[in-house]
Structures are given as C-alpha cells and as structure tokens.
Scaffold this motif. Structure first.
Motif, short mmCIF file in Angstrom:
data_model
loop_
_atom_site.label_atom_id
_atom_site.label_comp_id
_atom_site.label_asym_id
_atom_site.label_seq_id
_atom_site.Cartn_x
_atom_site.Cartn_y
_atom_site.Cartn_z
N LEU A 33 47.42 15.60 47.71
CA LEU A 33 47.62 16.28 46.31
C LEU A 33 46.87 17.53 46.10
O LEU A 33 46.98 17.87 44.97
CB LEU A 33 47.22 15.30 45.29
CG LEU A 33 47.78 13.72 45.32
CD1 LEU A 33 46.94 12.79 44.76
CD2 LEU A 33 49.38 13.68 45.18
N THR A 34 46.63 18.12 47.09
CA THR A 34 46.10 19.46 46.57
C THR A 34 46.93 20.50 45.98
O THR A 34 48.15 20.69 46.52
CB THR A 34 45.91 20.47 47.90
OG1 THR A 34 44.69 19.70 48.70
CG2 THR A 34 45.24 21.70 48.00
N ASN A 35 46.53 20.86 44.70
CA ASN A 35 47.45 21.83 44.04
C ASN A 35 48.37 21.21 43.32
O ASN A 35 49.42 21.99 42.87
CB ASN A 35 47.82 23.09 44.87
CG ASN A 35 47.81 24.27 43.59
OD1 ASN A 35 46.91 24.32 42.46
ND2 ASN A 35 48.47 25.37 44.03
N ALA A 36 48.71 20.08 43.50
CA ALA A 36 49.67 19.17 42.74
C ALA A 36 49.50 19.03 41.18
O ALA A 36 48.53 19.44 40.65
CB ALA A 36 49.84 17.82 42.94
N VAL A 37 50.59 18.86 40.25
CA VAL A 37 50.73 18.65 39.16
C VAL A 37 51.06 17.39 38.67
O VAL A 37 52.02 17.06 38.90
CB VAL A 37 51.67 19.69 38.43
CG1 VAL A 37 51.59 19.64 36.83
CG2 VAL A 37 51.13 21.06 38.67
N ILE A 38 50.02 16.62 37.87
CA ILE A 38 50.64 15.42 37.63
C ILE A 38 50.86 15.41 36.12
O ILE A 38 50.25 16.09 35.17
CB ILE A 38 49.46 14.45 37.54
CG1 ILE A 38 48.84 14.32 39.03
CG2 ILE A 38 49.51 12.91 36.92
CD1 ILE A 38 47.48 13.92 39.16
N ASP A 39 52.20 15.03 35.86
CA ASP A 39 52.77 15.23 34.44
C ASP A 39 53.39 14.03 33.83
O ASP A 39 53.41 12.71 34.57
CB ASP A 39 53.87 16.21 34.58
CG ASP A 39 54.33 17.04 33.17
OD1 ASP A 39 53.69 16.63 31.98
OD2 ASP A 39 55.31 17.71 33.21
N PHE A 40 54.02 13.76 32.80
CA PHE A 40 54.69 12.94 32.43
C PHE A 40 55.91 13.24 31.88
O PHE A 40 56.22 14.12 31.00
CB PHE A 40 53.98 12.11 30.95
CG PHE A 40 54.71 11.07 30.56
CD1 PHE A 40 54.68 9.83 31.16
CD2 PHE A 40 55.47 11.13 29.20
CE1 PHE A 40 55.27 8.67 30.59
CE2 PHE A 40 56.21 10.14 28.69
CZ PHE A 40 55.99 8.54 29.57
N SER A 41 57.16 12.37 32.36
CA SER A 41 58.47 12.75 31.91
C SER A 41 59.13 11.76 31.11
O SER A 41 59.00 10.61 31.41
CB SER A 41 59.11 13.02 33.21
OG SER A 41 60.83 13.27 33.05
N ASP A 42 59.75 12.01 29.93
CA ASP A 42 60.44 11.30 29.16
C ASP A 42 61.86 11.71 28.95
O ASP A 42 62.17 12.67 28.12
CB ASP A 42 59.64 10.95 27.72
CG ASP A 42 60.12 10.00 27.01
OD1 ASP A 42 61.20 9.35 27.43
OD2 ASP A 42 59.68 9.83 25.84
N GLU A 43 62.71 11.26 29.71
CA GLU A 43 64.22 11.53 29.81
C GLU A 43 64.98 10.53 29.48
O GLU A 43 64.83 9.17 29.63
CB GLU A 43 64.54 12.14 31.08
CG GLU A 43 63.76 13.47 31.41
CD GLU A 43 63.98 14.03 32.79
OE1 GLU A 43 64.83 13.49 33.57
OE2 GLU A 43 63.25 14.97 33.09
N LEU A 44 66.24 10.55 29.25
CA LEU A 44 67.36 9.63 29.15
C LEU A 44 67.31 8.47 30.26
O LEU A 44 67.52 7.31 30.05
CB LEU A 44 68.84 10.04 28.98
CG LEU A 44 69.19 11.00 27.88
CD1 LEU A 44 70.46 11.53 27.67
CD2 LEU A 44 69.00 10.11 26.57
N ILE A 45 66.94 8.90 31.30
CA ILE A 45 67.14 7.96 32.55
C ILE A 45 65.89 7.13 32.62
O ILE A 45 65.71 6.22 33.33
CB ILE A 45 67.39 8.70 33.89
CG1 ILE A 45 66.20 9.91 34.28
CG2 ILE A 45 68.72 9.18 33.98
CD1 ILE A 45 66.34 10.41 35.52
#
Length: 108
Positions: free
Chosen positions: A73-85
């Motif tokens: 996970l070096t230099n990865a980005v942990i995010d949250f996605s809220d989409e229709l799917i």
C-alpha cells in the motif's frame, strides 16, 4: 523510501458517521491478502489497532494497516466512494499493475 498510504477527508468523514452511534468506535483496517481474481485482494473491516499497526489518524478517526500489508500500500490513497452502483471504501493503489472490474482484486 516507503511512503505510507494517505486517507482522504471523505474516508475519515464516512468512518466518523459509522462510529457516531457506536459504544466503542472502531478503526478502519485496510489489509492486503492473497486471493481474488488478480492475485491479491483488499480486506477492509472495522477492527481494533494492534501495537504492530501503522495508525493513520484524522478527524478523530483511525485507519490502520498491518506491517505485512504496508509494502503493498505504499503511496496508495484510501477513499470513500458513494455512487449509484453503491457506496464503499476504495483503495487507489499506484503499485497495482492490473486490477479486476470490481476494484477489490489487483496484481503487482
């Protein structure tokens, strides 16, 4: 030099929403395990940190990564996605050379 993953404000905010009604707030654990259609897969759960974990803190919340998963996970980005799917925590991993369509499996 190994750069730790980054966590977006949106991910910390969603974790705060999840923990808002909890008697004992949990950390978001992001781990890499063998398996999936591309060789490795992400396992994202709510958990308690251990002494060996890297703890990323923000907005009063914690995201933890174990020492075995950290190099993946070096230099990865942990995010949250809220989409229709659907809504989910995501990992944008610059180390992945290929990934599956659902985004939970990858190869290096």
């Amino acid at each position: 030099m190994t750069l730790p993953p980054k966590v977006t404000e949106r991910a910390f905010a969603r974790l705060a929403e999840i923990n808002a009604d909890a008697d004992s707030p949990k950390a978001l654990r992001v781990a890499v395990e063998g398996g999936g259609c591309s060789g490795f897969q992400y396992n994202i759960t709510l958990d308690e940190p251990t002494s060996e974990d890297l703890v990323l803190a923000g907005g009063g919340q914690r995201v933890v990564v174990d020492e075995v998963s950290l190099p993946f996970l070096t230099n990865a980005v942990i995010d949250f996605s809220d989409e229709l799917i659907g809504a989910k925590f995501t990992v944008e991993n610059p180390n992945a050379t290929a990934s599956c369509g659902c985004g939970t499996s990858f190869s290096i």
